[in-house]
Design a protein around this motif. Structure first.
Motif, short mmCIF file in Angstrom:
data_model
loop_
_atom_site.label_atom_id
_atom_site.label_comp_id
_atom_site.label_asym_id
_atom_site.label_seq_id
_atom_site.Cartn_x
_atom_site.Cartn_y
_atom_site.Cartn_z
N LEU A 181 0.81 -1.19 -0.19
CA LEU A 181 0.10 -0.14 0.14
C LEU A 181 0.89 0.98 -0.02
CD1 LEU A 181 -3.10 1.17 0.21
CD2 LEU A 181 -2.74 1.17 2.70
N SER A 182 0.49 2.22 -0.88
CA SER A 182 1.60 3.29 -1.04
C SER A 182 1.38 4.12 0.18
CB SER A 182 1.25 3.85 -2.41
OG SER A 182 1.63 5.41 -2.38
N ALA A 183 2.75 4.49 0.56
CA ALA A 183 2.73 5.64 1.65
C ALA A 183 2.08 6.87 1.39
CB ALA A 183 4.32 5.47 2.22
N ASN A 184 1.77 7.23 0.02
CA ASN A 184 1.09 8.44 -0.14
C ASN A 184 -0.33 8.29 0.16
OD1 ASN A 184 3.44 9.43 -1.03
ND2 ASN A 184 3.37 8.96 -3.03
N LEU A 212 1.16 -5.29 4.63
CA LEU A 212 0.84 -4.18 3.67
C LEU A 212 2.30 -3.59 3.20
CD1 LEU A 212 -1.91 -2.23 5.92
CD2 LEU A 212 -2.20 -3.50 3.63
N ALA A 213 3.08 -4.12 3.52
CA ALA A 213 4.40 -3.37 3.09
C ALA A 213 5.05 -4.37 2.05
CB ALA A 213 5.68 -3.76 4.10
N ASP A 214 5.74 -3.95 1.14
CA ASP A 214 6.31 -4.66 -0.09
C ASP A 214 7.19 -5.84 0.23
OD1 ASP A 214 5.37 -2.63 -1.33
OD2 ASP A 214 6.86 -1.68 -2.23
N HIS A 272 7.44 1.14 7.02
CA HIS A 272 6.15 1.11 6.39
C HIS A 272 5.10 1.73 7.37
CE1 HIS A 272 2.66 -0.02 3.99
NE2 HIS A 272 3.13 0.89 2.93
N PRO A 273 4.61 0.92 8.47
CA PRO A 273 3.95 1.56 9.39
C PRO A 273 3.80 3.04 9.79
CG PRO A 273 4.65 -0.66 10.03
CD PRO A 273 5.54 -0.20 8.90
N LEU A 277 5.45 -8.03 10.66
CA LEU A 277 5.38 -7.18 9.49
C LEU A 277 4.80 -8.20 8.17
CD1 LEU A 277 5.80 -4.20 8.65
CD2 LEU A 277 8.20 -5.06 7.98
N LYS A 278 5.19 -9.31 8.18
CA LYS A 278 4.87 -9.99 6.99
C LYS A 278 3.60 -10.92 7.15
CE LYS A 278 8.77 -12.33 8.14
NZ LYS A 278 9.80 -13.17 8.40
N GLY A 279 3.30 -11.49 5.90
CA GLY A 279 1.95 -12.07 6.04
C GLY A 279 1.81 -13.30 6.90
N GLY A 280 2.81 -13.91 7.41
CA GLY A 280 2.91 -15.12 8.31
C GLY A 280 3.96 -15.52 8.72
N THR A 281 4.16 -16.53 9.40
CA THR A 281 5.49 -16.99 10.24
C THR A 281 5.45 -18.35 10.26
OG1 THR A 281 6.71 -17.05 12.22
CG2 THR A 281 4.32 -16.80 12.48
N ARG A 282 6.85 -18.86 9.86
CA ARG A 282 6.90 -20.46 10.01
C ARG A 282 6.43 -21.10 11.47
NH1 ARG A 282 10.80 -18.76 6.39
NH2 ARG A 282 10.45 -19.66 4.30
N SER A 283 6.68 -20.27 12.48
CA SER A 283 6.35 -20.85 13.67
C SER A 283 5.67 -19.62 14.53
CB SER A 283 7.54 -21.44 14.48
OG SER A 283 7.37 -21.47 15.93
N TYR A 284 4.80 -19.98 15.16
CA TYR A 284 4.08 -19.34 16.25
C TYR A 284 4.74 -18.80 17.53
CZ TYR A 284 -0.69 -18.89 14.13
OH TYR A 284 -1.73 -18.43 13.07
N PHE A 285 5.88 -19.66 17.76
CA PHE A 285 6.51 -20.10 19.07
C PHE A 285 8.01 -19.08 18.67
CE2 PHE A 285 3.48 -23.19 19.32
CZ PHE A 285 3.08 -23.21 20.49
N ASN A 286 8.48 -19.10 17.49
CA ASN A 286 9.63 -18.30 17.17
C ASN A 286 9.65 -17.67 15.91
OD1 ASN A 286 11.77 -19.41 19.21
ND2 ASN A 286 10.89 -21.36 18.56
N TRP A 287 9.48 -16.38 16.03
CA TRP A 287 9.13 -15.28 14.84
C TRP A 287 9.85 -14.11 14.97
CZ3 TRP A 287 6.21 -10.78 16.14
CH2 TRP A 287 5.83 -10.95 17.31
#
Length: 434
Positions: A106-109, A132-134, A141-142, A154-164
């Motif tokens: 999403l554009s920062a503008n 929402l960041a590239d 970005h936030p 910041l990302k769409g997901g994580t490989r582990s909920y316990f180490n991220w």
């Protein structure tokens, strides 16, 4: 700050569109990641609901929206909330990939919801999943979007909920605390520090994959084994345990608030898109769930409770774009955006101005993996679905066919059906021409 002429400060001592017990109620927006309506006992769809007593209490005490709609995947929904605009205006039409997502954030503008709220006396923040960041690597970005103190994934997901790994104040950090718990801890601390009325966007990454067994004190599924093969073979009970764990932490957050503050807080709970296909495709059949422009991908739970919110259920239409104007209205700021309708009248049992639903899923750069691309428009009980690269649209009567199993045009098109299709296609053209 990116304020446009469409935004102006309203009187901050009175709310123009909704009468609250207090003129400056707090607003807590809670987003569940990948939760369709079939996963909630607040809705009567299917028979695979999770145990979520705190959310269910909200449903009994507040307003349940029968017709809340999001985008089919994470990033576009978050972009609609942040911008108040449909994806074709912002360019965010699909999930931003972990790699190769440059130019697709999403554009920062963009004039964000947080830019708008700077015209109020509200403290604001986002805690949790951003997406929402590239490419999920733009740690600033936030802040560029007007969020003063972002903390989260910041990302769409994580490989582990316990180490991220997450980001805050433009810098990366590592955490070994279960994400659902860590996000809640941060929310508890942030709320406790506020002296002004506040708006908090709390975005859990639960129950997004990877499916797993949450900490034992957060759920009641004691019979589940923490075994990779068992999870892969039958992910549904683990998905439910993840939802129950999130609900437990939501309850802890609400219990942490002083009674006076809790009574002066409007809580909104929404899913960002439909449930993962691994746990929902049996219900929705060939159309699947998450990632599709059908009901399974876009029809999501939406619940509100708090001061001035009437107890009951509403058939009123709400798109996630509408959260933008509604939150601004509650905070005393008037916003004029063509895609964003103030649904605060629905909270008090009145009607709002939205008489249609519009959803879309597109990717112009590199086609995202999976899902159904195209657009859909609903008016009343009828919904037209236009799948990308398919000539003939589909038409459904949701009053008789809520799971969209019977395309009314499959056996030809009658004159009455043609009129309905023409009307809904004209609405699409109107939306894109505005």
């Amino acid at each position: 700050m990116k304020l446009s002429s469409a935004v102006s400060a309203a009187c901050l001592t009175a709310l123009p569109c909704i009468s609250m017990a207090n003129d400056s109620p707090n607003v807590l927006l809670i987003i569940a990641d990948d939760m369709g309506i079939e996963a909630s006992n607040c809705y009567s769809l299917g028979n695979q609901q999770a145990k979520m007593p705190n959310i269910e209490a909200m449903c009994k005490q507040g307003m349940v929206f029968e017709n809340g709609y999001s985008a089919p995947v994470c990033s576009p929904t978050r972009a609609t909330i942040m911008s108040g605009q449909y994806g074709f205006r912002t360019g965010v039409g699909a999930a931003i990939p972990r790699i190769g997502g440059e130019g697709r954030g999403l554009s920062a503008n963009t004039t964000s919801l947080f830019d708008v709220l700077e015209k109020s006396n509200y403290s604001t923040n986002v805690i949790g999943k951003w997406h929402l960041a590239d490419s999920g690597n733009d740690y600033n970005h936030p802040t560029e979007m007007g969020v003063p103190d972002y903390w989260g994934l910041l990302k769409g997901g994580t490989r582990s909920y316990f180490n991220w790994d997450g980001a805050t104040q433009g810098k990366r950090f590592d955490s070994s605390v279960y994400t659902t718990t860590d996000f809640t801890n941060q929310a508890v601390d942030w709320i406790d520090k506020q002296d002004n009325p506040w708006f908090l966007w709390l975005a859990y990454n639960a129950p997004h994959t990877p499916f797993h067994l949450p900490p034992v004190d957060l759920h009641s599924s004691d019979e589940l084994s923490d075994d990779t093969n068992a999870i892969k073979e039958n992910p549904l009970p683990y998905y439910h345990a993840m939802l129950e764990a999130m609900d437990t932490e939501i309850g802890r957050l609400l219990d942490s608030m002083e009674l006076e503050e809790r009574d002066n807080t409007i809580v909104m709970f929404v899913g960002d898109n439909g449930s993962p296909n691994q746990v929902a495709s049996d219900l929705y059949g060939v159309h699947d769930a998450k990632g599709t422009i059908y009901e399974g991908g876009t029809h999501v739970p939406l619940i509100a409770v708090g001061p001035g919110v009437k107890k009951g259920r509403t058939e009123g239409f709400v798109n996630t774009t509408d959260i933008y104007t509604t939150v601004a209205s509650i905070a005393g700021v008037e916003v004029d955006l063509v895609d964003s309708y103030d649904f605060s009248p629905l909270l008090s049992g009145k009607s709002n101005g939205r008489d249609y639903i519009y959803v879309e899923h597109f990717e112009e750069v590199v086609k995202s993996k999976g899902g159904t691309f195209g657009w859909a428009v609903r008016e009343g009980d009828y919904k037209v679905v236009q799948v990308k690269d398919v000539t003939q649209p589909e038409l459904y009567d949701l009053s008789k066919d809520p799971l969209e199993q019977n395309d009314l045009l499959a056996d030809g098109i009658s004159k009455s059906e043609k009129r309905i299709v023409n009307r809904l296609q004209a609405r699409y053209e109107q939306i894109h021409g505005s």
